[in-house]
Design a protein around this motif. Structure first.
Motif, PDB file in Angstrom:
ATOM      1  N   LEU A 127      -3.568  37.415  24.670  1.00  0.00           N
ATOM      2  CA  LEU A 127      -4.783  37.948  24.013  1.00  0.00           C
ATOM      3  C   LEU A 127      -6.075  37.541  25.194  1.00  0.00           C
ATOM      4  N   ALA A 128      -6.433  38.608  25.726  1.00  0.00           N
ATOM      5  CA  ALA A 128      -7.427  38.414  26.901  1.00  0.00           C
ATOM      6  C   ALA A 128      -8.804  39.345  26.613  1.00  0.00           C
ATOM      7  N   ALA A 129      -9.208  39.506  25.221  1.00  0.00           N
ATOM      8  CA  ALA A 129     -10.193  40.269  24.902  1.00  0.00           C
ATOM      9  C   ALA A 129     -11.786  39.417  25.002  1.00  0.00           C
ATOM     10  N   GLY A 130     -11.450  38.075  24.919  1.00  0.00           N
ATOM     11  CA  GLY A 130     -12.809  37.480  24.677  1.00  0.00           C
ATOM     12  C   GLY A 130     -13.806  37.366  25.774  1.00  0.00           C
ATOM     13  N   LYS A 131     -14.977  36.950  25.521  1.00  0.00           N
ATOM     14  CA  LYS A 131     -16.215  37.151  26.324  1.00  0.00           C
ATOM     15  C   LYS A 131     -16.255  36.060  27.105  1.00  0.00           C
ATOM     16  N   GLY A 132     -15.617  34.917  26.803  1.00  0.00           N
ATOM     17  CA  GLY A 132     -15.531  33.604  27.683  1.00  0.00           C
ATOM     18  C   GLY A 132     -16.990  32.944  27.950  1.00  0.00           C
ATOM     19  N   GLU A 133     -17.611  33.111  26.726  1.00  0.00           N
ATOM     20  CA  GLU A 133     -19.318  32.696  26.985  1.00  0.00           C
ATOM     21  C   GLU A 133     -19.552  31.176  27.356  1.00  0.00           C
ATOM     22  N   ARG A 134     -18.555  30.292  27.036  1.00  0.00           N
ATOM     23  CA  ARG A 134     -18.758  28.862  27.319  1.00  0.00           C
ATOM     24  C   ARG A 134     -18.493  28.834  28.873  1.00  0.00           C
ATOM     25  N   LYS A 139     -12.453  35.587  31.782  1.00  0.00           N
ATOM     26  CA  LYS A 139     -12.177  34.307  32.287  1.00  0.00           C
ATOM     27  C   LYS A 139     -10.594  34.451  32.616  1.00  0.00           C
ATOM     28  N   GLN A 142      -8.806  45.764  22.210  1.00  0.00           N
ATOM     29  CA  GLN A 142      -8.942  45.301  20.945  1.00  0.00           C
ATOM     30  C   GLN A 142      -9.845  46.311  19.742  1.00  0.00           C
ATOM     31  N   GLU A 153     -13.980  40.874  15.708  1.00  0.00           N
ATOM     32  CA  GLU A 153     -13.740  39.600  16.486  1.00  0.00           C
ATOM     33  C   GLU A 153     -12.616  38.950  16.147  1.00  0.00           C
ATOM     34  N   GLY A 154     -11.846  38.203  16.832  1.00  0.00           N
ATOM     35  CA  GLY A 154     -10.864  37.006  16.353  1.00  0.00           C
ATOM     36  C   GLY A 154      -9.427  37.240  16.838  1.00  0.00           C
ATOM     37  N   ALA A 163      -7.439  40.638  17.490  1.00  0.00           N
ATOM     38  CA  ALA A 163      -6.675  40.810  18.797  1.00  0.00           C
ATOM     39  C   ALA A 163      -4.879  41.045  18.620  1.00  0.00           C
ATOM     40  N   ASN A 201      -2.606  32.960  23.805  1.00  0.00           N
ATOM     41  CA  ASN A 201      -3.869  33.047  24.220  1.00  0.00           C
ATOM     42  C   ASN A 201      -3.825  33.320  25.602  1.00  0.00           C
ATOM     43  N   GLY A 202      -4.432  34.076  26.292  1.00  0.00           N
ATOM     44  CA  GLY A 202      -4.189  34.099  27.815  1.00  0.00           C
ATOM     45  C   GLY A 202      -4.999  33.290  28.707  1.00  0.00           C
ATOM     46  N   ASP A 203      -5.844  32.181  27.959  1.00  0.00           N
ATOM     47  CA  ASP A 203      -6.784  31.317  28.753  1.00  0.00           C
ATOM     48  C   ASP A 203      -6.236  29.955  28.669  1.00  0.00           C
TER      49      ASP A 203
HETATM   50  P1  TTP Z   1     -11.694  31.777  22.500  1.00  0.00           P
HETATM   51  O1  TTP Z   1     -11.527  30.907  23.672  1.00  0.00           O
HETATM   52  O2  TTP Z   1     -12.000  31.201  21.330  1.00  0.00           O
HETATM   53  O3  TTP Z   1     -12.952  32.848  22.700  1.00  0.00           O
HETATM   54  P2  TTP Z   1     -13.456  33.360  23.915  1.00  0.00           P
HETATM   55  O4  TTP Z   1     -12.517  33.642  25.026  1.00  0.00           O
HETATM   56  O5  TTP Z   1     -14.090  34.811  23.868  1.00  0.00           O
HETATM   57  O6  TTP Z   1     -14.291  32.293  24.688  1.00  0.00           O
HETATM   58  P3  TTP Z   1     -15.880  31.784  24.161  1.00  0.00           P
HETATM   59  O7  TTP Z   1     -15.631  31.216  22.789  1.00  0.00           O
HETATM   60  O8  TTP Z   1     -15.861  30.934  25.421  1.00  0.00           O
HETATM   61  O9  TTP Z   1     -16.807  32.930  24.328  1.00  0.00           O
HETATM   62  O10 TTP Z   1     -10.340  32.936  22.229  1.00  0.00           O
HETATM   63  C1  TTP Z   1      -9.057  32.410  22.491  1.00  0.00           C
HETATM   64  C2  TTP Z   1      -8.310  33.526  23.064  1.00  0.00           C
HETATM   65  O11 TTP Z   1      -8.178  34.618  22.087  1.00  0.00           O
HETATM   66  C3  TTP Z   1      -8.779  33.983  24.369  1.00  0.00           C
HETATM   67  O12 TTP Z   1      -7.379  33.889  25.149  1.00  0.00           O
HETATM   68  C4  TTP Z   1      -9.364  35.055  24.166  1.00  0.00           C
HETATM   69  C5  TTP Z   1      -8.795  35.708  23.030  1.00  0.00           C
HETATM   70  N1  TTP Z   1      -9.427  36.540  22.249  1.00  0.00           N
HETATM   71  C6  TTP Z   1      -9.297  37.716  22.099  1.00  0.00           C
HETATM   72  O13 TTP Z   1      -8.538  38.513  22.547  1.00  0.00           O
HETATM   73  N2  TTP Z   1     -10.060  38.370  21.222  1.00  0.00           N
HETATM   74  C7  TTP Z   1     -11.144  37.914  20.082  1.00  0.00           C
HETATM   75  O14 TTP Z   1     -11.879  38.593  19.437  1.00  0.00           O
HETATM   76  C8  TTP Z   1     -11.248  36.604  20.602  1.00  0.00           C
HETATM   77  C9  TTP Z   1     -12.607  35.905  19.672  1.00  0.00           C
HETATM   78  C10 TTP Z   1     -10.688  35.788  21.349  1.00  0.00           C
END
Ligand code: TTP
Length: 410
Positions: A6-13, A23, A77, A81-82, A86, A103-105
């Protein structure tokens, strides 16, 4: 078996480092974070499926279409969201097979995945997840168990101890039917933890494996420094491929890439990792837990410690860079200094999505984005962020966060 990442998140933090990129391609110890996940999955899967959205072209360019000779398929994706959304996005690519979703992060050691897969198979479970015991579950989903099975998943239960959900799963393809029924959560997301609860309520077997090794959920900037320190301490092999002039001191372990030149008077105390084609010295001091990328310049009278300096960035003259993260293509002017300690020795707080958060560290320097030009004699307060594509004029004092694309002139 296929591996879904899962690597679609915005990584806003993680802003400003994610101002213009996902990220998972940020490099820690000079490697994109997602590669550590791919490496763990590699022995168990025949194909990687990466779910993308935010700045996806950059991710696809960074990774290409294979890893260790195995194909990478990118899927967009689905709208919404979520984590459940994903995972659902990979439905067609996964087909009728069991699969792993991660989760990719996050960073974890491969033993966790081995245990997860063997538990999934031994228990003949419909789903299995990796958990780890923590004293404070405020930031996690709490996993309540009974014997060898999960009884319930509770999102963000507050300051209680117990098993946390680590974001590593094994699923039978039947999970997609439950994802379809998963309602929108209070946070406005389709969350895989809600899907797991639906499965449990319908009598499906959800197993768990307990992980006790190192784990890092790279959500906030200082998590990058923690992971960098762990990787350099535990995975760095001493090796010098570049050229080290006479008069330079290297205290192992130090890894120096091809084409890098370390000039006389440089004093490098490992663990330190330096990429390719960088120029180091003369007369600089590089202290432990520092990663310097490719094509960087660390020049005369510069001290760097416990920091990440990404590709094509420079600290060329009379700089101090401590406990800091510097993005790509960024230049510090002569005399620019990062402060990394408060006089009252309190923990450094950092603004994350508009709220001040305690980093838990009493040493934390600057977090500087990509393509930033910092003028001469700039002082940067601890835990301050400078947005990407900004210009900080000479003599500025950066005592508050600077948004991306700013011009700060005194
Ligand atoms: P999060 O770390 O919860 O979300 P994020 O990457 O968007 O970071 P931030 O809250 O800082 O904006 O996500 C956990 C993992 O899931 C991460 O690897 C990204 C992925 N993800 C998706 O692929 N799609 C999504 O819609 C969301 C919310 C997360």
């Amino acid at each position: 078996m296929k591996g879904v990442i899962l690597a679609a998140g915005k990584g806003e933090r993680l802003r400003p480092l994610t101002d213009d990129r996902p990220k998972v391609i940020l490099k820690v110890a000079n490697r994109p974070i997602i590669e550590y996940v791919l490496e763990n999955l590699d022995p168990f899967v025949d194909e990687f499926i990466i779910v993308v959205r935010y700045e996806k072209e950059k991710l696809m360019k960074a990774l290409g279409d294979e890893f260790n000779g195995k194909p990478i398929t990118y899927v967009d994706q689905l709208p919404g969201e979520g984590t459940a959304k994903a995972i659902e996005s990979a439905r067609e690519s996964v087909g009728d097979e069991e699969f792993i979703a991660v989760n990719g992060d996050i960073y974890f050691e491969i033993d966790g995945l081995k245990d997860l897969i063997s538990t999934f198979r031994k228990e003949r479970a419909d789903a299995a997840l990796l958990v780890k015991e923590f004293d404070d579950l405020s930031h996690f989903g709490k996993i309540e168990v009974e014997g060898s099975l999960v009884k319930a998943v509770k999102e963000k239960p507050g300051k209680v101890s117990g098993y946390a959900n680590l974001g590593v799963y094994a699923f039978k393809p039947e999970v997609f039917e439950f994802i379809e029924k998963t309602p929108l959560s209070k946070r406005g997301e389709y969350e895989i933890t809600d899907t797991l609860n639906l499965m449990i309520e319908s009598g499906r077997k959800v197993a768990y494996a307990v992980y006790s090794g190192y784990w890092n959920d790279v959500g906030r900037p200082w998590n990058l420094l923690e992971l960098n320190e762990y990787l350099l301490k535990n995975r760095l092999r001493h090796g010098i491929k570049g050229m080290v002039e006479e008069g330079a001191t290297i205290v192992p372990p130090v890894e120096i890439g091809e084409g890098t030149v370390v000039r006389s008077g440089a004093y490098i105390i490992g663990p330190v990792k330096i990429g390719k084609n960088s120029r180091i010295g003369p007369n600089c001091f590089i202290r432990p837990y520092t990663s310097i990328g490719d094509n960087c310049h660390i020049g005369n009278a510069v001290e760097v410690k416990n920091s990440i300096i990404m590709d094509n960035s420079n600290a060329p003259h009379l700089n101090y860079v401590g406990d800091s993260i510097i993005g790509e293509n960024t230049n510090l002017g002569a005399g620019t200094i990062t402060a990394n300690l408060r006089h009252d020795k309190g923990n450094i707080r950092v603004e994350i999505k508009g709220r001040l958060e305690d980093s838990g560290r009493h040493k934390l320097g600057a977090i500087i984005g990509h393509n930033v030009k910092v003028g001469i004699n700039v002082s940067i307060y601890p835990g301050r962020k400078i947005g990407s594509n900004s210009f900080i004029g000479p003599g500025a004092i950066v005592d508050r966060n600077v948004p991306p694309r700013s011009l700060l002139v005194v």
